[in-house]
Design a protein around this motif. Structure first.
Motif, PDB file in Angstrom:
ATOM      1  N   MET A   1     -11.043  41.136  16.458  1.00 39.74           N
ATOM      2  CA  MET A   1     -10.689  40.033  17.345  1.00 39.74           C
ATOM      3  C   MET A   1     -10.362  38.814  16.487  1.00 39.74           C
ATOM      4  O   MET A   1     -11.074  38.490  15.546  1.00 39.74           O
TER       5      MET A   1
ATOM      6  N   SER B   1      -7.556  36.783  21.687  1.00 40.84           N
ATOM      7  CA  SER B   1      -6.838  37.908  22.273  1.00 40.84           C
ATOM      8  C   SER B   1      -7.541  38.503  23.487  1.00 40.84           C
ATOM      9  O   SER B   1      -6.961  39.339  24.171  1.00 40.84           O
ATOM     10  N   GLU B   2      -8.753  38.056  23.795  1.00 38.29           N
ATOM     11  CA  GLU B   2      -9.513  38.645  24.895  1.00 38.29           C
ATOM     12  C   GLU B   2      -9.861  37.666  26.023  1.00 38.29           C
ATOM     13  O   GLU B   2     -10.025  38.085  27.157  1.00 38.29           O
ATOM     14  N   ASN B   3      -9.992  36.384  25.713  1.00 38.88           N
ATOM     15  CA  ASN B   3     -10.494  35.419  26.693  1.00 38.88           C
ATOM     16  C   ASN B   3      -9.857  34.054  26.540  1.00 38.88           C
ATOM     17  O   ASN B   3      -9.377  33.702  25.467  1.00 38.88           O
TER      18      ASN B   3
ATOM     19  N   PRO C   1     -12.314  35.854  31.136  1.00 40.63           N
ATOM     20  CA  PRO C   1     -11.535  37.022  30.705  1.00 40.63           C
ATOM     21  C   PRO C   1     -10.119  36.953  31.284  1.00 40.63           C
ATOM     22  O   PRO C   1      -9.899  36.422  32.362  1.00 40.63           O
ATOM     23  N   TYR C   2      -9.167  37.500  30.541  1.00 45.38           N
ATOM     24  CA  TYR C   2      -7.775  37.418  30.976  1.00 45.38           C
ATOM     25  C   TYR C   2      -7.512  38.151  32.290  1.00 45.38           C
ATOM     26  O   TYR C   2      -6.586  37.792  33.001  1.00 45.38           O
TER      27      TYR C   2
ATOM     28  N   TYR D   1      -1.088  38.569  26.855  1.00 41.83           N
ATOM     29  CA  TYR D   1      -2.506  38.935  26.896  1.00 41.83           C
ATOM     30  C   TYR D   1      -2.963  39.163  28.335  1.00 41.83           C
ATOM     31  O   TYR D   1      -3.724  40.082  28.614  1.00 41.83           O
TER      32      TYR D   1
ATOM     33  N   ALA E   1      -4.311  42.645  29.840  1.00 49.30           N
ATOM     34  CA  ALA E   1      -5.650  42.713  30.442  1.00 49.30           C
ATOM     35  C   ALA E   1      -5.586  43.234  31.871  1.00 49.30           C
ATOM     36  O   ALA E   1      -6.447  44.010  32.281  1.00 49.30           O
TER      37      ALA E   1
END
Length: 166
Positions: A1, A75-77, A90-91, A145, A149
């Motif tokens: 990440m 890349s995650e949130n 979160p995305y 992203y 997601a």
């Protein structure tokens, strides 16, 4: 990440103060010019317009200014900074990312109503019209992203539904 990157400009507070200052200057100049004309019509228009702005437009303007948050991402949130803490989103909870004004305010619409509402507004750059390519590329990365997601979240839900129950 990858490490989280700030999306909000460092001149965030300066932007808010500058916008409010320009609006006050504009309204003050408007009142001054109409009072200088004199007569009852000049006084009515000179004082009526600011009262109209304060009653109808200013509350929505303040709501927009209060909804502006400092936003970072990885890349995650998304990470939304409140006063003393950070909220992680979160995305797959982000419905849409869109530009809402010509000076570069971006709005993240959320599926769930969080502490700050169902949308987060941020100002990526104080120089937005001049550096729109860099900012738009960054927002397009966030949009990718979000799409990724959503796709992963739907696959996860579908796989959970297809599991046999005992």
């Amino acid at each position: 990440m990858e490490r989280s990157k700030s999306l909000t400009t460092r001149a965030f507070l300066i932007y808010k103060i500058t916008i409010i200052g320009f609006l006050c200057l504009f309204v003050g100049f408007y009142v001054f010019t109409h009072i200088q004309r004199g007569g009852w019509f000049g006084y009515i228009i000179g004082f009526g317009y600011p009262i109209f702005l304060l009653a109808y437009w200013y509350p929505s303007f303040l709501k927009r200014m209060r909804s502006m948050k400092e936003v970072a991402y990885d890349s995650e949130n998304l990470y939304v900074k409140e006063r003393d803490y950070e909220i992680q989103i979160p995305y797959h909870n982000v419905k849409d990312v869109e530009i809402v004004s010509l000076d570069g305010l971006y709005k993240f619409k959320l599926y769930q109503h969080d502490q700050f509402g169902d949308e987060v507004v941020c100002k990526p750059s104080i120089w937005y019209p001049l550096n729109f390519k860099r900012i738009d590329a960054e927002l397009n990365r966030i949009r990718s992203y979000v799409r990724k997601a959503h796709h992963e979240y739907k696959e996860e839900i579908d796989s959970n539904r297809s599991l046999p129950s005992n």
